[in-house]
Design a protein around this motif. Structure first.
Motif, mmCIF file in Angstrom:
data_model
loop_
_atom_site.group_PDB
_atom_site.id
_atom_site.type_symbol
_atom_site.label_atom_id
_atom_site.label_comp_id
_atom_site.label_asym_id
_atom_site.label_seq_id
_atom_site.Cartn_x
_atom_site.Cartn_y
_atom_site.Cartn_z
ATOM 1 N N TYR A 43 57.268 -75.743 28.560
ATOM 2 C CA TYR A 43 56.250 -75.056 29.350
ATOM 3 C C TYR A 43 54.899 -74.976 28.639
ATOM 4 N N TRP A 45 53.946 -73.085 26.286
ATOM 5 C CA TRP A 45 53.561 -71.711 25.999
ATOM 6 C C TRP A 45 53.516 -71.528 24.492
ATOM 7 N N LYS A 101 56.223 -72.752 35.129
ATOM 8 C CA LYS A 101 55.454 -72.635 33.889
ATOM 9 C C LYS A 101 54.138 -71.899 34.072
ATOM 10 N N THR A 102 53.692 -71.782 35.313
ATOM 11 C CA THR A 102 52.423 -71.107 35.587
ATOM 12 C C THR A 102 52.571 -69.598 35.715
#
Length: 299
Positions: A43, A45, A101-102
Protein backbone atom coordinates in the motif's frame (compact mmCIF):
# COMPACT_ATOMS: atom_id res chain seq x y z
CA UNK A 1 -31.15 -28.81 20.63
CA UNK A 2 -32.04 -30.23 24.08
CA UNK A 3 -28.98 -32.51 23.88
CA UNK A 4 -26.76 -29.57 22.89
CA UNK A 5 -28.14 -27.49 25.75
CA UNK A 6 -27.43 -30.36 28.14
CA UNK A 7 -23.87 -30.69 26.82
CA UNK A 8 -23.37 -26.96 27.30
CA UNK A 9 -23.20 -27.59 31.05
CA UNK A 10 -20.25 -29.98 30.69
CA UNK A 11 -17.16 -28.87 32.60
CA UNK A 12 -14.87 -30.68 30.15
CA UNK A 13 -16.38 -28.96 27.11
CA UNK A 14 -16.24 -25.61 28.90
CA UNK A 15 -12.52 -26.10 29.55
CA UNK A 16 -11.95 -27.07 25.91
CA UNK A 17 -13.95 -24.12 24.60
CA UNK A 18 -12.14 -21.67 26.85
CA UNK A 19 -8.72 -23.12 26.02
CA UNK A 20 -9.29 -23.09 22.26
CA UNK A 21 -10.75 -19.59 22.28
CA UNK A 22 -7.72 -18.27 24.17
CA UNK A 23 -5.34 -20.17 21.89
CA UNK A 24 -6.85 -18.61 18.76
CA UNK A 25 -7.50 -15.18 20.26
CA UNK A 26 -4.05 -14.64 21.74
CA UNK A 27 -2.27 -16.51 18.97
CA UNK A 28 -3.75 -14.40 16.18
CA UNK A 29 -3.21 -11.16 18.08
CA UNK A 30 0.52 -11.82 18.33
CA UNK A 31 0.86 -12.40 14.58
CA UNK A 32 0.03 -8.86 13.50
CA UNK A 33 3.70 -7.90 13.39
CA UNK A 34 4.12 -10.29 10.46
CA UNK A 35 1.78 -8.10 8.41
CA UNK A 36 3.67 -4.82 8.88
CA UNK A 37 6.11 -5.19 5.99
CA UNK A 38 3.77 -6.73 3.37
CA UNK A 39 0.96 -4.24 4.08
CA UNK A 40 3.15 -1.13 4.10
CA UNK A 41 4.99 -2.34 0.99
CA UNK A 42 1.85 -3.14 -1.04
CA UNK A 43 0.00 0.00 0.00
CA UNK A 44 3.08 2.26 0.06
CA UNK A 45 2.24 3.45 3.57
CA UNK A 46 4.84 4.47 6.09
CA UNK A 47 5.03 2.43 9.27
CA UNK A 48 3.30 5.15 11.28
CA UNK A 49 -0.12 4.02 10.04
CA UNK A 50 0.40 0.43 11.13
CA UNK A 51 2.07 1.48 14.42
CA UNK A 52 -0.84 3.75 15.38
CA UNK A 53 -3.31 0.96 14.60
CA UNK A 54 -1.33 -1.56 16.68
CA UNK A 55 -0.98 0.85 19.62
CA UNK A 56 -4.68 1.72 19.51
CA UNK A 57 -5.51 -2.00 19.54
CA UNK A 58 -3.53 -2.48 22.77
CA UNK A 59 -5.15 0.53 24.44
CA UNK A 60 -8.71 -0.23 23.34
CA UNK A 61 -8.32 -3.91 24.27
CA UNK A 62 -7.33 -2.98 27.81
CA UNK A 63 -9.83 -0.18 28.33
CA UNK A 64 -12.88 -2.12 27.15
CA UNK A 65 -12.28 -5.33 29.13
CA UNK A 66 -13.92 -4.16 32.39
CA UNK A 67 -17.02 -2.99 30.53
CA UNK A 68 -17.23 -6.18 28.46
CA UNK A 69 -17.05 -8.35 31.59
CA UNK A 70 -19.59 -6.14 33.37
CA UNK A 71 -21.98 -6.42 30.43
CA UNK A 72 -21.54 -10.18 30.35
CA UNK A 73 -22.00 -10.68 34.09
CA UNK A 74 -24.86 -8.29 34.74
CA UNK A 75 -26.78 -8.03 31.47
CA UNK A 76 -26.24 -10.27 28.44
CA UNK A 77 -24.48 -13.32 29.87
CA UNK A 78 -21.01 -14.67 29.18
CA UNK A 79 -22.01 -16.88 26.26
CA UNK A 80 -23.69 -14.11 24.27
CA UNK A 81 -20.85 -11.64 24.80
CA UNK A 82 -18.21 -14.22 23.84
CA UNK A 83 -20.18 -15.11 20.72
CA UNK A 84 -20.51 -11.48 19.62
CA UNK A 85 -16.91 -10.46 20.39
CA UNK A 86 -15.46 -13.41 18.47
CA UNK A 87 -17.52 -12.40 15.44
CA UNK A 88 -16.41 -8.76 15.87
CA UNK A 89 -12.79 -9.97 16.10
CA UNK A 90 -13.15 -11.90 12.85
CA UNK A 91 -14.95 -9.11 11.00
CA UNK A 92 -12.24 -6.66 12.06
CA UNK A 93 -9.53 -8.75 10.42
CA UNK A 94 -11.59 -9.24 7.28
CA UNK A 95 -12.10 -5.47 7.04
CA UNK A 96 -8.33 -4.99 7.47
CA UNK A 97 -7.80 -7.23 4.44
CA UNK A 98 -10.38 -5.43 2.27
CA UNK A 99 -9.48 -1.81 3.09
CA UNK A 100 -8.32 0.06 -0.06
CA UNK A 101 -4.91 1.72 0.02
CA UNK A 102 -6.52 5.15 -0.16
CA UNK A 103 -8.23 4.72 3.22
CA UNK A 104 -5.56 4.26 5.92
CA UNK A 105 -7.94 5.74 8.49
CA UNK A 106 -10.36 2.85 7.96
CA UNK A 107 -7.49 0.41 8.45
CA UNK A 108 -6.59 2.08 11.76
CA UNK A 109 -10.25 1.93 12.83
CA UNK A 110 -10.58 -1.73 11.85
CA UNK A 111 -7.40 -2.90 13.58
CA UNK A 112 -7.41 -0.54 16.54
CA UNK A 113 -11.11 -0.30 17.44
CA UNK A 114 -12.92 -3.29 15.92
CA UNK A 115 -10.20 -5.88 16.51
CA UNK A 116 -9.40 -4.26 19.87
CA UNK A 117 -13.00 -4.70 20.99
CA UNK A 118 -13.04 -8.27 19.69
CA UNK A 119 -9.89 -9.25 21.56
CA UNK A 120 -11.33 -7.92 24.83
CA UNK A 121 -13.98 -10.64 24.67
CA UNK A 122 -11.60 -13.46 23.82
CA UNK A 123 -9.09 -12.71 26.56
CA UNK A 124 -8.43 -13.95 30.08
CA UNK A 125 -10.91 -11.80 31.98
CA UNK A 126 -14.12 -13.01 30.36
CA UNK A 127 -13.15 -16.67 30.00
CA UNK A 128 -11.73 -16.94 33.52
CA UNK A 129 -14.85 -15.27 34.89
CA UNK A 130 -17.20 -17.83 33.37
CA UNK A 131 -14.94 -20.85 33.98
CA UNK A 132 -14.38 -19.80 37.59
CA UNK A 133 -18.09 -20.13 38.30
CA UNK A 134 -17.98 -23.85 37.52
CA UNK A 135 -15.53 -24.76 40.29
CA UNK A 136 -15.36 -23.99 44.02
CA UNK A 137 -13.37 -20.84 44.71
CA UNK A 138 -9.99 -21.58 46.22
CA UNK A 139 -10.17 -25.30 45.43
CA UNK A 140 -7.40 -27.32 43.77
CA UNK A 141 -9.66 -27.99 40.77
CA UNK A 142 -10.23 -24.27 40.31
CA UNK A 143 -6.49 -23.52 40.35
CA UNK A 144 -5.72 -26.45 38.03
CA UNK A 145 -8.31 -25.39 35.45
CA UNK A 146 -7.20 -21.75 35.44
CA UNK A 147 -3.57 -22.83 35.02
CA UNK A 148 -4.41 -25.27 32.23
CA UNK A 149 -6.55 -22.83 30.26
CA UNK A 150 -4.10 -19.93 30.63
CA UNK A 151 -1.28 -22.12 29.32
CA UNK A 152 -3.20 -22.48 26.06
CA UNK A 153 -2.87 -18.74 25.48
CA UNK A 154 0.92 -19.12 25.64
CA UNK A 155 0.70 -22.15 23.38
CA UNK A 156 -1.22 -20.09 20.82
CA UNK A 157 1.39 -17.34 20.85
CA UNK A 158 4.11 -19.88 20.10
CA UNK A 159 2.34 -21.98 17.48
CA UNK A 160 0.38 -19.41 15.48
CA UNK A 161 3.38 -17.28 14.51
CA UNK A 162 5.18 -19.84 12.31
CA UNK A 163 1.91 -21.11 10.83
CA UNK A 164 0.68 -17.63 9.88
CA UNK A 165 4.10 -16.77 8.45
CA UNK A 166 3.90 -19.75 6.11
CA UNK A 167 0.36 -18.86 5.04
CA UNK A 168 1.41 -15.26 4.30
CA UNK A 169 4.26 -16.51 2.12
CA UNK A 170 1.98 -18.92 0.25
CA UNK A 171 -1.27 -16.97 -0.10
CA UNK A 172 -0.40 -13.36 0.64
CA UNK A 173 -1.33 -11.16 3.57
CA UNK A 174 -4.89 -10.38 2.43
CA UNK A 175 -6.01 -13.99 2.20
CA UNK A 176 -4.24 -14.76 5.45
CA UNK A 177 -6.21 -12.08 7.29
CA UNK A 178 -9.44 -13.33 5.70
CA UNK A 179 -8.68 -16.90 6.80
CA UNK A 180 -7.91 -15.74 10.33
CA UNK A 181 -11.13 -13.74 10.42
CA UNK A 182 -13.17 -16.72 9.23
CA UNK A 183 -11.59 -18.94 11.89
CA UNK A 184 -12.56 -16.46 14.63
CA UNK A 185 -16.14 -16.38 13.33
CA UNK A 186 -16.18 -20.18 13.06
CA UNK A 187 -15.22 -20.69 16.73
CA UNK A 188 -17.84 -18.21 17.95
CA UNK A 189 -20.44 -21.01 18.54
CA UNK A 190 -18.10 -22.48 21.18
CA UNK A 191 -19.50 -19.73 23.39
CA UNK A 192 -22.52 -21.95 24.11
CA UNK A 193 -20.24 -24.05 26.32
CA UNK A 194 -19.15 -20.92 28.20
CA UNK A 195 -22.59 -19.56 28.96
CA UNK A 196 -23.43 -18.12 32.35
CA UNK A 197 -23.99 -20.68 35.11
CA UNK A 198 -24.64 -20.39 38.82
CA UNK A 199 -21.58 -20.07 41.01
CA UNK A 200 -20.54 -23.41 42.49
CA UNK A 201 -20.49 -22.94 46.30
CA UNK A 202 -17.08 -22.68 47.89
CA UNK A 203 -15.87 -25.73 49.75
CA UNK A 204 -16.50 -25.98 53.49
CA UNK A 205 -13.37 -25.56 55.59
CA UNK A 206 -13.05 -26.94 59.11
CA UNK A 207 -11.30 -24.74 61.66
CA UNK A 208 -8.07 -26.25 62.96
CA UNK A 209 -8.68 -27.44 66.56
CA UNK A 210 -4.97 -27.08 67.30
CA UNK A 211 -5.29 -23.30 66.92
CA UNK A 212 -7.26 -23.23 70.16
CA UNK A 213 -4.16 -24.34 72.07
CA UNK A 214 -2.53 -21.00 71.32
CA UNK A 215 -5.40 -18.99 72.83
CA UNK A 216 -5.27 -17.63 76.35
CA UNK A 217 -7.95 -18.29 78.96
CA UNK A 218 -9.24 -14.77 78.48
CA UNK A 219 -9.60 -15.36 74.74
CA UNK A 220 -11.36 -18.68 75.30
CA UNK A 221 -13.79 -16.92 77.61
CA UNK A 222 -14.73 -14.59 74.78
CA UNK A 223 -12.94 -11.49 75.99
CA UNK A 224 -11.57 -8.68 73.87
CA UNK A 225 -9.15 -10.28 71.44
CA UNK A 226 -7.73 -9.71 68.00
CA UNK A 227 -10.17 -12.31 66.76
CA UNK A 228 -13.19 -10.21 67.68
CA UNK A 229 -16.64 -11.76 67.59
CA UNK A 230 -15.35 -14.73 65.60
CA UNK A 231 -13.98 -16.36 68.78
CA UNK A 232 -17.25 -18.18 69.42
CA UNK A 233 -17.06 -20.00 66.12
CA UNK A 234 -13.46 -20.99 66.92
CA UNK A 235 -14.48 -22.47 70.27
CA UNK A 236 -17.23 -24.57 68.73
CA UNK A 237 -15.19 -25.67 65.69
CA UNK A 238 -18.07 -24.45 63.53
CA UNK A 239 -17.73 -24.85 59.75
CA UNK A 240 -17.29 -21.63 57.85
CA UNK A 241 -18.28 -20.92 54.27
CA UNK A 242 -16.68 -18.39 51.96
CA UNK A 243 -19.34 -15.93 50.88
CA UNK A 244 -20.56 -16.27 47.30
CA UNK A 245 -22.74 -13.17 47.44
CA UNK A 246 -21.98 -10.80 44.52
CA UNK A 247 -20.28 -7.53 45.41
CA UNK A 248 -21.53 -4.16 44.28
CA UNK A 249 -19.28 -2.28 41.87
CA UNK A 250 -18.54 0.31 44.56
CA UNK A 251 -17.50 -2.35 47.07
CA UNK A 252 -15.37 -4.22 44.53
CA UNK A 253 -13.57 -1.04 43.42
CA UNK A 254 -13.01 0.04 47.02
CA UNK A 255 -11.51 -3.33 47.89
CA UNK A 256 -9.32 -3.38 44.75
CA UNK A 257 -8.01 0.19 45.04
CA UNK A 258 -7.08 -0.32 48.68
CA UNK A 259 -5.05 -3.47 47.90
CA UNK A 260 -1.36 -3.04 47.09
CA UNK A 261 -1.34 -6.20 45.00
CA UNK A 262 -4.01 -4.76 42.69
CA UNK A 263 -1.87 -1.75 41.86
CA UNK A 264 1.30 -3.80 41.45
CA UNK A 265 -0.26 -6.32 39.10
CA UNK A 266 -1.81 -3.54 37.01
CA UNK A 267 1.53 -1.76 36.70
CA UNK A 268 3.25 -5.02 35.73
CA UNK A 269 0.62 -5.89 33.12
CA UNK A 270 0.71 -2.35 31.70
CA UNK A 271 4.49 -2.46 31.28
CA UNK A 272 4.39 -6.01 29.94
CA UNK A 273 1.53 -5.32 27.55
CA UNK A 274 3.02 -2.25 25.93
CA UNK A 275 6.59 -3.46 25.56
CA UNK A 276 5.51 -6.90 24.34
CA UNK A 277 3.05 -5.30 21.97
CA UNK A 278 5.87 -3.14 20.61
CA UNK A 279 8.18 -6.15 20.24
CA UNK A 280 5.60 -8.37 18.55
CA UNK A 281 4.65 -5.57 16.16
CA UNK A 282 8.08 -4.34 15.11
CA UNK A 283 10.58 -7.13 15.79
CA UNK A 284 9.60 -9.33 12.79
CA UNK A 285 10.01 -6.41 10.40
CA UNK A 286 13.27 -5.35 12.03
CA UNK A 287 14.74 -8.86 11.80
CA UNK A 288 13.68 -9.19 8.17
CA UNK A 289 15.15 -5.81 7.30
CA UNK A 290 18.41 -6.71 8.97
CA UNK A 291 18.49 -9.92 6.96
CA UNK A 292 17.92 -8.01 3.72
CA UNK A 293 20.60 -5.50 4.63
CA UNK A 294 23.13 -8.22 5.38
CA UNK A 295 22.34 -9.98 2.10
CA UNK A 296 22.66 -6.75 0.19
CA UNK A 297 25.99 -5.89 1.81
CA UNK A 298 27.28 -9.39 1.12
CA UNK A 299 26.58 -8.94 -2.56
Amino acid sequence: MPKLFKLSGSEVLAIFAGSFTLLIGFGFRQTFGLFLLPITKDYEWDRTTFSVAAALLQIFWGLTQPFVVFTAERHLGFGRVLFVTNIVYGLGMIIMALVPKTMPGLFIFAMGIIVGLGTSGSGFSLIFATLGRRFPQGSKRHALVIGLVSSCASLGQGTCLPIIRIIIEQLGWKWTLIIQGCICIAIAPLAIFLRTVSQVPAELTQEDPASKDNLSLEELDGGDTEYGDDIESRNTGEETLISNEPQTIHAALKEAFSHTGFWLINICFAISGFHLGFIFTHLPAYVKNQGFDSTHEGK
